[in-house]
Design a protein around this motif. Structure first.
Motif, PDB file in Angstrom:
ATOM      1  N   MET A   1       0.762  -0.857   0.031  1.00 37.02           N
ATOM      2  CA  MET A   1       0.197  -0.033  -0.066  1.00 37.02           C
ATOM      3  C   MET A   1       1.114   1.215  -0.023  1.00 37.02           C
ATOM      4  O   MET A   1       1.881   1.299   0.696  1.00 37.02           O
ATOM      5  N   ASP A   2       0.475   2.267  -0.760  1.00 34.77           N
ATOM      6  CA  ASP A   2       1.153   3.516  -0.694  1.00 34.77           C
ATOM      7  C   ASP A   2       0.540   4.455   0.264  1.00 34.77           C
ATOM      8  O   ASP A   2      -0.098   4.041   1.154  1.00 34.77           O
ATOM      9  N   LYS A   3       1.319   5.492   0.586  1.00 40.49           N
ATOM     10  CA  LYS A   3       1.143   6.525   1.862  1.00 40.49           C
ATOM     11  C   LYS A   3      -0.475   7.013   1.661  1.00 40.49           C
ATOM     12  O   LYS A   3      -1.125   7.217   2.808  1.00 40.49           O
ATOM     13  N   ASN A   4      -1.295   6.835   0.557  1.00 39.31           N
ATOM     14  CA  ASN A   4      -2.615   7.031   0.510  1.00 39.31           C
ATOM     15  C   ASN A   4      -3.515   5.673   0.300  1.00 39.31           C
ATOM     16  O   ASN A   4      -4.749   5.855   0.202  1.00 39.31           O
ATOM     17  N   LYS A   5      -2.865   4.737   0.842  1.00 42.12           N
ATOM     18  CA  LYS A   5      -3.515   3.484   0.978  1.00 42.12           C
ATOM     19  C   LYS A   5      -4.213   2.855  -0.458  1.00 42.12           C
ATOM     20  O   LYS A   5      -5.130   2.133  -0.405  1.00 42.12           O
ATOM     21  N   ASN A   6      -3.350   3.253  -1.526  1.00 43.63           N
ATOM     22  CA  ASN A   6      -3.621   2.639  -2.558  1.00 43.63           C
ATOM     23  C   ASN A   6      -2.882   1.360  -2.883  1.00 43.63           C
ATOM     24  O   ASN A   6      -1.584   1.301  -2.440  1.00 43.63           O
ATOM     25  N   LYS A   7      -3.379   0.334  -3.520  1.00 47.65           N
ATOM     26  CA  LYS A   7      -2.672  -0.948  -3.600  1.00 47.65           C
ATOM     27  C   LYS A   7      -1.562  -0.744  -4.874  1.00 47.65           C
ATOM     28  O   LYS A   7      -1.910  -0.050  -5.813  1.00 47.65           O
ATOM     29  N   VAL A   8      -0.506  -1.070  -4.580  1.00 50.10           N
ATOM     30  CA  VAL A   8       0.665  -1.057  -5.546  1.00 50.10           C
ATOM     31  C   VAL A   8       1.069  -2.371  -5.778  1.00 50.10           C
ATOM     32  O   VAL A   8       1.628  -3.098  -4.683  1.00 50.10           O
ATOM     33  N   ILE A   9       1.339  -2.996  -7.100  1.00 49.24           N
ATOM     34  CA  ILE A   9       1.960  -4.219  -7.211  1.00 49.24           C
ATOM     35  C   ILE A   9       3.232  -4.086  -7.593  1.00 49.24           C
ATOM     36  O   ILE A   9       3.411  -3.142  -8.597  1.00 49.24           O
ATOM     37  N   VAL A  10       4.033  -4.847  -6.719  1.00 45.93           N
ATOM     38  CA  VAL A  10       5.555  -4.605  -6.901  1.00 45.93           C
ATOM     39  C   VAL A  10       6.026  -5.383  -7.852  1.00 45.93           C
ATOM     40  O   VAL A  10       6.750  -5.473  -8.812  1.00 45.93           O
ATOM     41  N   ALA A  11       5.537  -6.910  -7.706  1.00 46.12           N
ATOM     42  CA  ALA A  11       5.899  -8.128  -8.702  1.00 46.12           C
ATOM     43  C   ALA A  11       4.812  -8.995  -8.623  1.00 46.12           C
ATOM     44  O   ALA A  11       4.134  -9.021  -7.872  1.00 46.12           O
ATOM     45  N   SER A  12       4.754  -9.571  -9.940  1.00 46.27           N
ATOM     46  CA  SER A  12       3.709 -10.819 -10.096  1.00 46.27           C
ATOM     47  C   SER A  12       4.465 -11.852 -10.843  1.00 46.27           C
ATOM     48  O   SER A  12       5.365 -11.644 -11.512  1.00 46.27           O
ATOM     49  N   GLY A  13       3.888 -13.019 -10.602  1.00 47.86           N
ATOM     50  CA  GLY A  13       4.094 -14.044 -11.611  1.00 47.86           C
ATOM     51  C   GLY A  13       5.052 -15.335 -10.860  1.00 47.86           C
ATOM     52  O   GLY A  13       5.783 -15.890 -11.670  1.00 47.86           O
ATOM     53  N   PHE A  14       4.865 -15.151  -9.488  1.00 47.30           N
ATOM     54  CA  PHE A  14       5.760 -16.305  -8.787  1.00 47.30           C
ATOM     55  C   PHE A  14       5.074 -17.823  -9.324  1.00 47.30           C
ATOM     56  O   PHE A  14       3.944 -17.953  -9.553  1.00 47.30           O
ATOM     57  N   GLU A  15       6.132 -18.697  -9.094  1.00 48.72           N
ATOM     58  CA  GLU A  15       5.900 -19.737  -9.682  1.00 48.72           C
ATOM     59  C   GLU A  15       4.726 -20.485  -8.895  1.00 48.72           C
ATOM     60  O   GLU A  15       4.115 -21.250  -9.306  1.00 48.72           O
ATOM     61  N   GLN A  16       4.784 -20.455  -7.776  1.00 49.89           N
ATOM     62  CA  GLN A  16       3.726 -21.045  -6.810  1.00 49.89           C
ATOM     63  C   GLN A  16       2.962 -20.194  -6.041  1.00 49.89           C
ATOM     64  O   GLN A  16       2.368 -20.590  -4.925  1.00 49.89           O
ATOM     65  N   GLY A  17       2.763 -18.991  -6.569  1.00 49.22           N
ATOM     66  CA  GLY A  17       2.036 -17.724  -5.636  1.00 49.22           C
ATOM     67  C   GLY A  17       2.640 -17.640  -4.554  1.00 49.22           C
ATOM     68  O   GLY A  17       3.710 -18.080  -4.183  1.00 49.22           O
ATOM     69  N   GLY A  18       2.430 -16.459  -3.976  1.00 51.66           N
ATOM     70  CA  GLY A  18       3.033 -15.774  -2.874  1.00 51.66           C
ATOM     71  C   GLY A  18       2.307 -16.288  -1.385  1.00 51.66           C
ATOM     72  O   GLY A  18       1.092 -16.611  -1.602  1.00 51.66           O
ATOM     73  N   ASP A  19       3.044 -16.297  -0.321  1.00 52.41           N
ATOM     74  CA  ASP A  19       2.551 -16.919   0.928  1.00 52.41           C
ATOM     75  C   ASP A  19       2.887 -15.647   1.904  1.00 52.41           C
ATOM     76  O   ASP A  19       2.108 -14.857   2.380  1.00 52.41           O
ATOM     77  N   GLY A  20       4.092 -15.550   2.453  1.00 52.98           N
ATOM     78  CA  GLY A  20       4.925 -14.613   3.341  1.00 52.98           C
ATOM     79  C   GLY A  20       5.692 -13.611   2.650  1.00 52.98           C
ATOM     80  O   GLY A  20       6.237 -13.719   1.572  1.00 52.98           O
ATOM     81  N   ILE A  21       5.487 -12.379   3.351  1.00 55.60           N
ATOM     82  CA  ILE A  21       6.284 -11.295   2.811  1.00 55.60           C
ATOM     83  C   ILE A  21       6.974 -10.494   3.987  1.00 55.60           C
ATOM     84  O   ILE A  21       6.427 -10.133   4.823  1.00 55.60           O
ATOM     85  N   GLU A  22       8.370 -10.215   3.433  1.00 63.70           N
ATOM     86  CA  GLU A  22       8.793  -9.377   4.565  1.00 63.70           C
ATOM     87  C   GLU A  22       9.748  -8.377   3.939  1.00 63.70           C
ATOM     88  O   GLU A  22      10.463  -8.636   2.967  1.00 63.70           O
ATOM     89  N   PRO A  23       9.748  -7.010   4.317  1.00 66.49           N
ATOM     90  CA  PRO A  23      10.649  -6.189   3.832  1.00 66.49           C
ATOM     91  C   PRO A  23      11.882  -6.176   4.209  1.00 66.49           C
ATOM     92  O   PRO A  23      12.205  -6.589   5.418  1.00 66.49           O
ATOM     93  N   VAL A  24      12.854  -5.950   3.189  1.00 61.18           N
ATOM     94  CA  VAL A  24      14.383  -6.158   3.684  1.00 61.18           C
ATOM     95  C   VAL A  24      14.888  -4.724   4.097  1.00 61.18           C
ATOM     96  O   VAL A  24      15.822  -4.870   4.889  1.00 61.18           O
ATOM     97  N   GLY A  25      14.419  -3.647   3.859  1.00 60.90           N
ATOM     98  CA  GLY A  25      14.845  -2.361   4.486  1.00 60.90           C
ATOM     99  C   GLY A  25      15.357  -1.337   3.290  1.00 60.90           C
ATOM    100  O   GLY A  25      15.556  -0.243   3.786  1.00 60.90           O
ATOM    101  N   ASN A  26      15.348  -1.823   2.355  1.00 62.23           N
ATOM    102  CA  ASN A  26      15.989  -1.142   1.178  1.00 62.23           C
ATOM    103  C   ASN A  26      15.002  -0.780  -0.167  1.00 62.23           C
ATOM    104  O   ASN A  26      15.404  -0.545  -1.232  1.00 62.23           O
ATOM    105  N   GLY A  27      13.966  -0.978   0.165  1.00 64.32           N
ATOM    106  CA  GLY A  27      12.658  -1.039  -0.731  1.00 64.32           C
ATOM    107  C   GLY A  27      12.450  -2.590  -1.316  1.00 64.32           C
ATOM    108  O   GLY A  27      11.413  -2.769  -2.045  1.00 64.32           O
ATOM    109  N   ASP A  28      13.357  -3.354  -0.994  1.00 62.85           N
ATOM    110  CA  ASP A  28      13.328  -5.096  -1.627  1.00 62.85           C
ATOM    111  C   ASP A  28      12.475  -5.797  -0.596  1.00 62.85           C
ATOM    112  O   ASP A  28      12.236  -5.278   0.468  1.00 62.85           O
ATOM    113  N   PHE A  29      12.123  -6.945  -0.861  1.00 64.38           N
ATOM    114  CA  PHE A  29      11.220  -7.824  -0.223  1.00 64.38           C
ATOM    115  C   PHE A  29      11.706  -9.340  -0.298  1.00 64.38           C
ATOM    116  O   PHE A  29      12.426  -9.522  -1.110  1.00 64.38           O
TER     117      PHE A  29
END
Length: 87
Positions: A1-29
């Motif tokens: 979500m951006d600062k205005n609470k709008n959904k932002v897609i960072v990446a898609s197309g994972f082989e088996q779908g996504g489950d857990g997500i954790e920010p690394v701290g530099n904009g990466d996940f």
């Protein structure tokens, strides 16, 4: 979500779908998928498979300690937690 609470897609197309997500701290996940795949996702949407342990353990939830660059992954059916150091 951006600062205005709008959904932002960072990446898609994972082989088996996504489950857990954790920010690394530099904009990466870090993204996990239940069947046993862990991806590193860059802020620009590019991603690469970091680990593929399908058939050996499941990976879903995760925790990341940015100070020590340590990734913690519960193995669920193996009844343990594995720690990985990111380089």
């Amino acid at each position: 979500m951006d600062k205005n609470k709008n959904k932002v897609i960072v990446a898609s197309g994972f082989e088996q779908g996504g489950d857990g997500i954790e920010p690394v701290g530099n904009g990466d996940f870090i993204v996990t998928c239940w069947p046993g795949i862990i991806y590193y996702v860059k802020a620009n949407g590019q991603f690469e498979k970091m680990l593929d342990v399908q058939g050996k353990m499941n990976t879903a939830d995760l925790a990341y300690d940015a100070a020590t660059k340590t990734l913690y992954v519960p193995t669920f059916n193996n009844f343990s937690v594995i720690a990985y150091k990111l380089k």
